[in-house]
Enzyme design. Sequence first.
Site, PDB file in Angstrom:
ATOM      1  N   LYS A 188      43.802  68.560 109.790  1.00  0.00           N
ATOM      2  CA  LYS A 188      44.635  67.442 109.344  1.00  0.00           C
ATOM      3  C   LYS A 188      45.343  67.820 108.049  1.00  0.00           C
ATOM      4  CE  LYS A 188      44.001  63.884 106.678  1.00  0.00           C
ATOM      5  NZ  LYS A 188      45.320  63.869 105.974  1.00  0.00           N
ATOM      6  N   GLU A 264      36.413  72.526  98.398  1.00  0.00           N
ATOM      7  CA  GLU A 264      37.126  73.197  97.308  1.00  0.00           C
ATOM      8  C   GLU A 264      37.811  72.075  96.541  1.00  0.00           C
ATOM      9  OE1 GLU A 264      39.605  74.433  95.096  1.00  0.00           O
ATOM     10  OE2 GLU A 264      40.772  75.413  96.693  1.00  0.00           O
ATOM     11  N   CYS A 298      44.591  73.447  91.658  1.00  0.00           N
ATOM     12  CA  CYS A 298      43.190  73.142  91.362  1.00  0.00           C
ATOM     13  C   CYS A 298      42.693  74.026  90.228  1.00  0.00           C
ATOM     14  CB  CYS A 298      42.345  73.316  92.601  1.00  0.00           C
ATOM     15  SG  CYS A 298      42.680  74.838  93.469  1.00  0.00           S
ATOM     16  N   GLU A 395      41.122  66.079  85.121  1.00  0.00           N
ATOM     17  CA  GLU A 395      42.166  66.841  85.808  1.00  0.00           C
ATOM     18  C   GLU A 395      43.443  65.992  85.855  1.00  0.00           C
ATOM     19  OE1 GLU A 395      41.663  67.654  90.122  1.00  0.00           O
ATOM     20  OE2 GLU A 395      42.275  69.687  89.600  1.00  0.00           O
TER      21      GLU A 395
HETATM   22  P1  NAI Z   1      42.997  63.533  98.081  1.00  0.00           P
HETATM   23  O1  NAI Z   1      41.707  64.185  97.826  1.00  0.00           O
HETATM   24  O2  NAI Z   1      43.019  62.051  98.367  1.00  0.00           O
HETATM   25  O3  NAI Z   1      43.738  64.225  99.340  1.00  0.00           O
HETATM   26  C1  NAI Z   1      43.465  65.497  99.867  1.00  0.00           C
HETATM   27  C2  NAI Z   1      43.310  65.416 101.389  1.00  0.00           C
HETATM   28  O4  NAI Z   1      42.204  64.568 101.699  1.00  0.00           O
HETATM   29  C3  NAI Z   1      44.502  64.810 102.131  1.00  0.00           C
HETATM   30  O5  NAI Z   1      44.654  65.464 103.373  1.00  0.00           O
HETATM   31  C4  NAI Z   1      44.056  63.387 102.369  1.00  0.00           C
HETATM   32  O6  NAI Z   1      44.676  62.791 103.487  1.00  0.00           O
HETATM   33  C5  NAI Z   1      42.575  63.569 102.625  1.00  0.00           C
HETATM   34  N1  NAI Z   1      41.753  62.377 102.391  1.00  0.00           N
HETATM   35  C6  NAI Z   1      41.959  61.372 101.495  1.00  0.00           C
HETATM   36  N2  NAI Z   1      40.986  60.449 101.585  1.00  0.00           N
HETATM   37  C7  NAI Z   1      40.134  60.874 102.554  1.00  0.00           C
HETATM   38  C8  NAI Z   1      38.924  60.353 103.108  1.00  0.00           C
HETATM   39  N3  NAI Z   1      38.397  59.207 102.673  1.00  0.00           N
HETATM   40  N4  NAI Z   1      38.309  61.046 104.063  1.00  0.00           N
HETATM   41  C9  NAI Z   1      38.804  62.208 104.511  1.00  0.00           C
HETATM   42  N5  NAI Z   1      39.949  62.749 104.042  1.00  0.00           N
HETATM   43  C10 NAI Z   1      40.609  62.091 103.078  1.00  0.00           C
HETATM   44  O7  NAI Z   1      43.951  63.831  96.881  1.00  0.00           O
HETATM   45  P2  NAI Z   1      45.262  63.039  96.397  1.00  0.00           P
HETATM   46  O8  NAI Z   1      45.021  61.567  96.309  1.00  0.00           O
HETATM   47  O9  NAI Z   1      46.400  63.475  97.220  1.00  0.00           O
HETATM   48  O10 NAI Z   1      45.386  63.590  94.908  1.00  0.00           O
HETATM   49  C11 NAI Z   1      44.599  63.008  93.878  1.00  0.00           C
HETATM   50  C12 NAI Z   1      44.077  64.020  92.924  1.00  0.00           C
HETATM   51  O11 NAI Z   1      43.236  64.925  93.604  1.00  0.00           O
HETATM   52  C13 NAI Z   1      45.114  64.889  92.254  1.00  0.00           C
HETATM   53  O12 NAI Z   1      45.693  64.258  91.160  1.00  0.00           O
HETATM   54  C14 NAI Z   1      44.289  66.075  91.883  1.00  0.00           C
HETATM   55  O13 NAI Z   1      43.615  65.815  90.684  1.00  0.00           O
HETATM   56  C15 NAI Z   1      43.287  66.193  93.015  1.00  0.00           C
HETATM   57  N6  NAI Z   1      43.694  67.192  94.025  1.00  0.00           N
HETATM   58  C16 NAI Z   1      43.114  68.409  94.004  1.00  0.00           C
HETATM   59  C17 NAI Z   1      43.531  69.387  94.882  1.00  0.00           C
HETATM   60  C18 NAI Z   1      42.930  70.750  94.883  1.00  0.00           C
HETATM   61  O14 NAI Z   1      43.606  71.694  95.251  1.00  0.00           O
HETATM   62  N7  NAI Z   1      41.675  70.905  94.513  1.00  0.00           N
HETATM   63  C19 NAI Z   1      44.610  69.148  95.850  1.00  0.00           C
HETATM   64  C20 NAI Z   1      45.113  67.804  95.836  1.00  0.00           C
HETATM   65  C21 NAI Z   1      44.662  66.882  94.939  1.00  0.00           C
END
Ligand code: NAI
Length: 496
Positions: A188, A264, A298, A395
């Site tokens: 996904k 990650e 990240c 972050e």
């Molecule tokens: P997120 O963690 O909500 O999204 C990442 C992925 O998880 C997306 O595919 C999303 O659809 C999915 N997701 C969201 N809620 C879920 C759930 N309950 N169950 C399963 N999958 C789910 O991140 P978001 O809201 O886009 O960004 C928020 C913060 O997260 C950013 O400001 C940053 O600090 C962090 N982040 C870190 C990343 C990394 O590379 N470690 C990448 C993206 C965000």
Amino acid sequence: MPLSTVLKTPLTGEYTQPTGLWINNEWVEGVDKKTFEVINPATEEVICSVSEATEKDVDIAVKAARKAFNGVWKTTTPQQRGIYLTNLADLIEKNSDLLAAVESLDNGKSISMARGDVKAVAGCIRYYGGWADKIEGKTIDIDPQSFHYTRQEPIGVCGQIIPWNFPLLMLAWKIGPALATGNTIVMKTAEQTPLSALVFANLVKEAGFPAGVLNIISGLGKVAGAAIASHMDIDKVAFTGSTPVGRAIMKAAASSNLKKVTLELGGKSPNIVFDDADIEQAISWVNFGIYYNHGQCCCAGSRVYVQEGIYDKFIAAFKKRAEENHVGDPFDEKTFQGPQVSQLQYDRIMSYIEHGKESGATVLTGGGRHGDKGYFIQPTIFSDVTADMKIMKEEIFGPVAAIAKFKTEEEVVHLANDSAYGLAAAIHTGDLNTAIRVSNSLHAGTVWVNSYNLLHHQLPFGGYKESGIGRELGEAALANYTQTKSVAIRLGGALF
Ligand code: NAI
Ligand code: MG
């Protein structure tokens, strides 16, 4: 809803953008025929709509992946798996202009960085293609009456959930080791950036992968993502994204079928500059460390610690360097920094910037919006940031550096490790002893010395502490996608 639409990028002109769900090597609509809009972050305009997967579509994709796992993929030789991956790498290279352009259009990253991503995607897939026929067990000599060996078997159907900051690269890091080791996948993508993976999906069939081996769906985290995490017939979930969602996924895995979990997650990585560093080089790496990919990394080097002897000189020169970063249209070849990915991320970052100002840190440069359209933020530096300030602890995931002064090595190692995160860190010094001693003391999965962000598919990457579980890339990632079976054969004779 049609399963594709004609779009245009400034680099490639018109192209056909798939918009459906890629299940069983076919484009399909979602069962409920839902869709969501995809936004261009540079213009805030709607690019197109794509199918949204619900629980029902996740179920259909899992059934396809299960059938392939138990059938055609099980009887495919490891060497043939490697050939498919190599074919895929060739096709990525052949279509690299289109993939990079779609990545820029949807994510907002500069075209030069998108090209770099696509090159790394092909490299990663080719690398794991090489591993496919090198997954080996051991024979273990226990006694003359028996024969023991281990097999590294695939885990099964893997759910993979990726973020929006490196849409294609995160896809490659996840599918490479999973496919090389014989698993099947329901992937996904992030709802902010579904387009490049859909262009990529067409290449999967062209590379020869049998139907059901790699399914790619667009959908929302709370719906399709949550359905993957709690699915009873998914054997493993791999996730990259925020720490809170990582926790939710682990809980869902625990309360469903105890599927294996690798995560990650986020970071707040320290970037340490000692008095004896080559200051010009250090500034260029610190700049790259925080502003690369608009700070949406990240492993972004977001906490910058500078030793007191060079502090004043460093911050003056770093300010100058940050102000030279070209911010603007992602398709302009000169652009280093494009827009943030979404209104939500823009708002989050701006609220951190406001918080920094209110808490008394000095705005050395930036601190505001860039332009009047699109989610652009000026490269921002805060100096005089103290350890208790939110901008030093949390972050931000944007182009915002927090700088503090330190006196001694002991003090900076303590400051660097005083974080719930442990993804990456960097040291800038001219002294080899300092480099090795401090690297050994840092609680981080990756340490860069006199550099930053030098990631490579041959080198494992992952987090200490709350930055994650498991390692991606390199040989280490294979362990996330295999399980060991021990076979014991008695060569004759009863034991009693
Ligand atoms: P997120 O963690 O909500 O999204 C990442 C992925 O998880 C997306 O595919 C999303 O659809 C999915 N997701 C969201 N809620 C879920 C759930 N309950 N169950 C399963 N999958 C789910 O991140 P978001 O809201 O886009 O960004 C928020 C913060 O997260 C950013 O400001 C940053 O600090 C962090 N982040 C870190 C990343 C990394 O590379 N470690 C990448 C993206 C965000
Ligand atoms: Mg978008």
